[in-house]
Scaffold this motif. Sequence first.
Motif, PDB file in Angstrom:
ATOM      1  N   ASP A 162       6.602  -0.456 -19.478  1.00 54.02           N
ATOM      2  CA  ASP A 162       6.632  -1.618 -18.583  1.00 54.02           C
ATOM      3  C   ASP A 162       6.357  -1.249 -17.130  1.00 54.02           C
ATOM      4  O   ASP A 162       6.587  -2.040 -16.224  1.00 54.02           O
ATOM      5  CB  ASP A 162       8.001  -2.302 -18.671  1.00 54.02           C
ATOM      6  CG  ASP A 162       9.147  -1.358 -18.303  1.00 54.02           C
ATOM      7  OD1 ASP A 162       8.971  -0.121 -18.403  1.00 54.02           O
ATOM      8  OD2 ASP A 162      10.228  -1.856 -17.925  1.00 54.02           O
ATOM      9  N   VAL A 163       5.852  -0.033 -16.902  1.00 52.47           N
ATOM     10  CA  VAL A 163       5.696   0.485 -15.535  1.00 52.47           C
ATOM     11  C   VAL A 163       4.288   1.041 -15.357  1.00 52.47           C
ATOM     12  O   VAL A 163       3.754   1.699 -16.247  1.00 52.47           O
ATOM     13  CB  VAL A 163       6.736   1.603 -15.267  1.00 52.47           C
ATOM     14  CG1 VAL A 163       6.507   2.245 -13.915  1.00 52.47           C
ATOM     15  CG2 VAL A 163       8.144   1.054 -15.351  1.00 52.47           C
ATOM     16  N   ASP A 164       3.678   0.766 -14.204  1.00 49.98           N
ATOM     17  CA  ASP A 164       2.357   1.300 -13.865  1.00 49.98           C
ATOM     18  C   ASP A 164       2.420   2.438 -12.853  1.00 49.98           C
ATOM     19  O   ASP A 164       1.464   3.200 -12.725  1.00 49.98           O
ATOM     20  CB  ASP A 164       1.472   0.197 -13.273  1.00 49.98           C
ATOM     21  CG  ASP A 164       1.139  -0.884 -14.286  1.00 49.98           C
ATOM     22  OD1 ASP A 164       0.858  -0.547 -15.453  1.00 49.98           O
ATOM     23  OD2 ASP A 164       1.180  -2.072 -13.909  1.00 49.98           O
ATOM     24  N   ALA A 165       3.507   2.509 -12.106  1.00 52.26           N
ATOM     25  CA  ALA A 165       3.634   3.542 -11.082  1.00 52.26           C
ATOM     26  C   ALA A 165       5.111   3.811 -10.827  1.00 52.26           C
ATOM     27  O   ALA A 165       5.943   2.908 -10.980  1.00 52.26           O
ATOM     28  CB  ALA A 165       2.948   3.114  -9.783  1.00 52.26           C
ATOM     29  N   VAL A 166       5.417   5.045 -10.458  1.00 52.61           N
ATOM     30  CA  VAL A 166       6.792   5.433 -10.137  1.00 52.61           C
ATOM     31  C   VAL A 166       6.761   6.245  -8.858  1.00 52.61           C
ATOM     32  O   VAL A 166       5.970   7.190  -8.735  1.00 52.61           O
ATOM     33  CB  VAL A 166       7.435   6.281 -11.261  1.00 52.61           C
ATOM     34  CG1 VAL A 166       8.893   6.588 -10.912  1.00 52.61           C
ATOM     35  CG2 VAL A 166       7.340   5.595 -12.614  1.00 52.61           C
ATOM     36  N   CYS A 167       7.599   5.872  -7.896  1.00 51.50           N
ATOM     37  CA  CYS A 167       7.718   6.697  -6.699  1.00 51.50           C
ATOM     38  C   CYS A 167       9.128   6.579  -6.137  1.00 51.50           C
ATOM     39  O   CYS A 167       9.894   5.694  -6.519  1.00 51.50           O
ATOM     40  CB  CYS A 167       6.673   6.336  -5.656  1.00 51.50           C
ATOM     41  SG  CYS A 167       6.941   4.801  -4.785  1.00 51.50           S
ATOM     42  N   ALA A 173      14.961   6.189   2.799  1.00 53.44           N
ATOM     43  CA  ALA A 173      15.154   5.592   4.124  1.00 53.44           C
ATOM     44  C   ALA A 173      14.238   4.387   4.326  1.00 53.44           C
ATOM     45  O   ALA A 173      13.655   4.194   5.405  1.00 53.44           O
ATOM     46  CB  ALA A 173      14.929   6.636   5.223  1.00 53.44           C
ATOM     47  N   GLY A 174      14.074   3.594   3.273  1.00 52.36           N
ATOM     48  CA  GLY A 174      13.265   2.390   3.366  1.00 52.36           C
ATOM     49  C   GLY A 174      11.768   2.612   3.287  1.00 52.36           C
ATOM     50  O   GLY A 174      10.995   1.664   3.342  1.00 52.36           O
ATOM     51  N   LYS A 175      11.344   3.862   3.125  1.00 56.31           N
ATOM     52  CA  LYS A 175       9.923   4.179   3.057  1.00 56.31           C
ATOM     53  C   LYS A 175       9.567   4.646   1.652  1.00 56.31           C
ATOM     54  O   LYS A 175      10.293   5.448   1.056  1.00 56.31           O
ATOM     55  CB  LYS A 175       9.560   5.284   4.058  1.00 56.31           C
ATOM     56  CG  LYS A 175       9.638   4.863   5.508  1.00 56.31           C
ATOM     57  CD  LYS A 175       9.326   6.033   6.427  1.00 56.31           C
ATOM     58  CE  LYS A 175       7.982   6.656   6.129  1.00 56.31           C
ATOM     59  NZ  LYS A 175       7.679   7.791   7.042  1.00 56.31           N
ATOM     60  N   LEU A 176       8.433   4.174   1.151  1.00 56.16           N
ATOM     61  CA  LEU A 176       7.936   4.663  -0.125  1.00 56.16           C
ATOM     62  C   LEU A 176       7.289   6.028   0.060  1.00 56.16           C
ATOM     63  O   LEU A 176       6.797   6.353   1.138  1.00 56.16           O
ATOM     64  CB  LEU A 176       6.919   3.682  -0.706  1.00 56.16           C
ATOM     65  CG  LEU A 176       7.394   2.254  -0.941  1.00 56.16           C
ATOM     66  CD1 LEU A 176       6.327   1.471  -1.698  1.00 56.16           C
ATOM     67  CD2 LEU A 176       8.703   2.228  -1.711  1.00 56.16           C
ATOM     68  N   LEU A 214      -0.717  -1.602  -2.049  1.00 49.16           N
ATOM     69  CA  LEU A 214      -1.275  -1.422  -3.389  1.00 49.16           C
ATOM     70  C   LEU A 214      -0.171  -1.382  -4.440  1.00 49.16           C
ATOM     71  O   LEU A 214      -0.268  -2.029  -5.483  1.00 49.16           O
ATOM     72  CB  LEU A 214      -2.101  -0.137  -3.432  1.00 49.16           C
ATOM     73  CG  LEU A 214      -3.505  -0.237  -2.848  1.00 49.16           C
ATOM     74  CD1 LEU A 214      -4.073   1.135  -2.589  1.00 49.16           C
ATOM     75  CD2 LEU A 214      -4.417  -1.017  -3.794  1.00 49.16           C
ATOM     76  N   LEU A 215       0.885  -0.638  -4.161  1.00 52.83           N
ATOM     77  CA  LEU A 215       1.969  -0.536  -5.132  1.00 52.83           C
ATOM     78  C   LEU A 215       2.607  -1.893  -5.396  1.00 52.83           C
ATOM     79  O   LEU A 215       3.065  -2.166  -6.508  1.00 52.83           O
ATOM     80  CB  LEU A 215       3.019   0.460  -4.640  1.00 52.83           C
ATOM     81  CG  LEU A 215       2.647   1.929  -4.815  1.00 52.83           C
ATOM     82  CD1 LEU A 215       3.595   2.823  -4.025  1.00 52.83           C
ATOM     83  CD2 LEU A 215       2.675   2.321  -6.289  1.00 52.83           C
ATOM     84  N   SER A 216       2.625  -2.746  -4.400  1.00 56.13           N
ATOM     85  CA  SER A 216       3.252  -4.063  -4.574  1.00 56.13           C
ATOM     86  C   SER A 216       2.465  -4.946  -5.546  1.00 56.13           C
ATOM     87  O   SER A 216       2.989  -5.951  -6.039  1.00 56.13           O
ATOM     88  CB  SER A 216       3.383  -4.769  -3.224  1.00 56.13           C
ATOM     89  OG  SER A 216       2.118  -5.220  -2.768  1.00 56.13           O
ATOM     90  N   ARG A 217       1.220  -4.565  -5.826  1.00 54.73           N
ATOM     91  CA  ARG A 217       0.376  -5.374  -6.709  1.00 54.73           C
ATOM     92  C   ARG A 217       0.515  -4.970  -8.174  1.00 54.73           C
ATOM     93  O   ARG A 217      -0.038  -5.635  -9.060  1.00 54.73           O
ATOM     94  CB  ARG A 217      -1.086  -5.254  -6.280  1.00 54.73           C
ATOM     95  CG  ARG A 217      -1.314  -5.757  -4.870  1.00 54.73           C
ATOM     96  CD  ARG A 217      -2.731  -5.558  -4.413  1.00 54.73           C
ATOM     97  NE  ARG A 217      -2.851  -5.934  -3.005  1.00 54.73           N
ATOM     98  CZ  ARG A 217      -3.991  -5.922  -2.322  1.00 54.73           C
ATOM     99  NH1 ARG A 217      -5.102  -5.561  -2.923  1.00 54.73           N
ATOM    100  NH2 ARG A 217      -4.010  -6.268  -1.052  1.00 54.73           N
TER     101      ARG A 217
END
Length: 206
Positions: free
Chosen positions: A123-128, A132-135, A163-166
Motif C-alpha cells: 500500500d506504499v509507493d515511497a518511504v522516508c 524536525a518537520g523536514k522530509l 512529489l512525495l505528496s502525490r
Amino acid sequence: MDPVRDGMEYPDVTLAILAGGQGRRLSGVPKGLLEVEGRTVLERLLSLAPRFGDVLLVANASEPYSRFGLRTVADAVREKGAPGGVHAALVAARTPWVLAVACDMPFVEPEALRVLLGARGDDVDAVCFEVAGKLEPLLAAYRGALGPAWGQSLVEDPSLRQLLSRFRARLLPESALRAVDPALRSLVNVNTPEDLARHGVSLPAR
C-alpha cells in the motif's frame, strides 16, 4: 545470523547513489570523492552494496567516478536537480524498488536502512524519514513503477516534498531513526567547508 553473509538482504532493491552536481562550495570537488578516514564517501556507500540486488550511480558528469566501474546513468530530464536524479534512478532500475542515497552522506547506517526498507508494503509507493518537520527524500525508498508519473510531474519543477505528496508515501518519525541511530548520523550530508570540519571529512588529495 548475518543476512548479508547468508544471502542478499534486499534482492528487490537497487542502491541508487545520486552524484548531483559539483560541490561549488567545496572547490568544485565531486562530492562523492570527499574522504573520511582514508576512504571516499562513494566507497563508504558502496560498502552497503552487497546487501542490494543492483547498484546504480546517477551522474551527469560520470568521468570523476569512472574508476569505480559502476553502471552510470545521466538524468533523463535535465536541469531538475534532485527530483530529476531520483527520476533517473527510477527509470533505470531493474528491480521493483529503489533506495536513493545522496553521494554526500558518509555515515549511512545499515540499521537505518533496515528500518526504512522494512516499512515498505503493497500500500506504499515511497518511504522516508521525517525529522524536525523536514522530509529526508535523499535517504528514501521508492517504488520503481513511479518512474513515468514522476517524470511527467517534473514539467512543473516540483520539490521532492511536493512529489512525495502525490504518491502513497509513508513518513517515518524521527523516533524510528533515533532508535537505531541516536545521533542521526545517517542523515549527515556534507556541503560546505564548515561541514568538512564538523564531520571529519577532507577534500581528496590532488
